[in-house]
Write a protein that holds these residues in place. Structure first.
Motif, mmCIF file in Angstrom:
data_model
loop_
_atom_site.group_PDB
_atom_site.id
_atom_site.type_symbol
_atom_site.label_atom_id
_atom_site.label_comp_id
_atom_site.label_asym_id
_atom_site.label_seq_id
_atom_site.Cartn_x
_atom_site.Cartn_y
_atom_site.Cartn_z
ATOM 1 N N HIS A 10 24.137 -18.787 29.738
ATOM 2 C CA HIS A 10 22.897 -19.209 29.084
ATOM 3 C C HIS A 10 23.210 -19.620 27.658
ATOM 4 O O HIS A 10 24.014 -18.970 26.985
ATOM 5 C CB HIS A 10 21.855 -18.079 29.058
ATOM 6 N N GLN A 37 21.286 -30.378 36.788
ATOM 7 C CA GLN A 37 20.145 -30.180 37.691
ATOM 8 C C GLN A 37 18.876 -29.969 36.896
ATOM 9 O O GLN A 37 18.797 -29.113 36.010
ATOM 10 C CB GLN A 37 20.376 -28.970 38.616
ATOM 11 N N PHE A 91 26.067 -27.631 36.249
ATOM 12 C CA PHE A 91 26.958 -27.011 37.228
ATOM 13 C C PHE A 91 28.316 -27.683 37.197
ATOM 14 O O PHE A 91 28.433 -28.906 37.122
ATOM 15 C CB PHE A 91 26.382 -27.137 38.641
ATOM 16 N N GLY A 105 29.922 -23.504 40.716
ATOM 17 C CA GLY A 105 29.793 -22.326 39.894
ATOM 18 C C GLY A 105 28.339 -21.895 39.820
ATOM 19 O O GLY A 105 27.466 -22.499 40.461
ATOM 20 N N GLU A 106 28.075 -20.879 39.043
ATOM 21 C CA GLU A 106 26.715 -20.351 38.952
ATOM 22 C C GLU A 106 25.872 -21.077 37.903
ATOM 23 O O GLU A 106 24.698 -20.792 37.767
ATOM 24 C CB GLU A 106 26.748 -18.853 38.695
ATOM 25 N N TRP A 109 22.877 -22.452 31.882
ATOM 26 C CA TRP A 109 21.476 -22.788 31.646
ATOM 27 C C TRP A 109 21.312 -23.142 30.177
ATOM 28 O O TRP A 109 21.398 -22.280 29.319
ATOM 29 C CB TRP A 109 20.600 -21.592 32.034
#
Lengths: 113, 110
Positions: A10, A37, A91, A105-106, A109
């Protein structure tokens, strides 16, 4: 085995600041992708590398975005200067020889205020 | 027109229901078709992968491709609350570019 590792998870930053997102692909994978995204546009490919060489950067929205892959185990996506419209999830994904199975990956953000 | 169209939903079904998720596309060059599942605040993970037309089954999941209609589907049988996620279709021609749908949000209610 570790998957694709991204950092930071984040980030909140002020408009105009530089943002650097980092990615470590799966060991042995030689293809790396950066996606963005958003709710409105879904997943958009920004750039991809094969064997550390940028192959297609036509998805990079503008010159404020740049990406590097100095070696097989590390890539960065940089935004300078950042703008509120850059707020999204970024991402990183990797695959073997540009194959059909890509691993994500995760995500990082990003919020630009 | 977008390369890949996917109804965003949201879709809400009771546990045990059969779920049908669909995508349409416009590019007849697409040869590879994939479905990804994305849990909240996670990255997409590959669920199913098919080449060209036909069906492919994996447990409770069936992927179907109809190239003549440019239409692909993912069916989930005996849906479970753990299936609650966003499902993205993805397609690829023989080149290297993947084209993703925007995702359908699914909730399975216990």
């Amino acid at each position: 085995d570790a998957g694709v590792i991204q950092s930071p998870r984040h980030e909140v930053t002020e408009m105009g600041q530089e943002v650097t997102l980092r990615c470590k692909p799966i060991s042995g994978h030689n293809s790396l992708f950066w996606y963005r995204q958003t709710m409105m546009r879904g997943l958009e490919l920004l750039i991809y590398f094969n064997n550390n060489v940028p192959i297609d950067d036509s998805g990079m929205p503008e010159d404020r975005f740049s990406a590097k892959m100095p070696n097989a185990s590390f890539s960065t996506l940089k935004i300078q200067p950042s703008e509120p419209r850059d707020s999204a999830v970024y991402f990183c994904a990797s695959s073997l020889n540009l194959g059909n199975t890509i691993y994500f990956g995760e995500g990082s953000w990003l919020t630009v205020v | 027109q977008k390369e890949v169209e996917q109804d965003p939903g949201p879709l809400s079904v009771p546990e045990g229901a059969i779920v049908s998720l669909n995508c349409t596309y416009s590019n007849s060059a697409f040869q590879y078709f994939m479905w990804y599942r994305q849990y909240s605040r996670k990255g997409p993970e590959l669920l199913m992968y098919t080449y060209s037309s036909g069906n492919k089954e994996d447990g409770r999941f069936t992927a179907q491709v109809d190239k003549s209609s440019k239409y692909i589907s993912l069916f989930i049988r005996d849906s479970q609350p753990s299936d609650s996620a966003t499902y993205l279709c993805a397609m690829r021609p023989t080149g290297n570019q993947f084209y993703f749908g925007t995702g359908t949000s699914l909730t399975v209610i216990p």
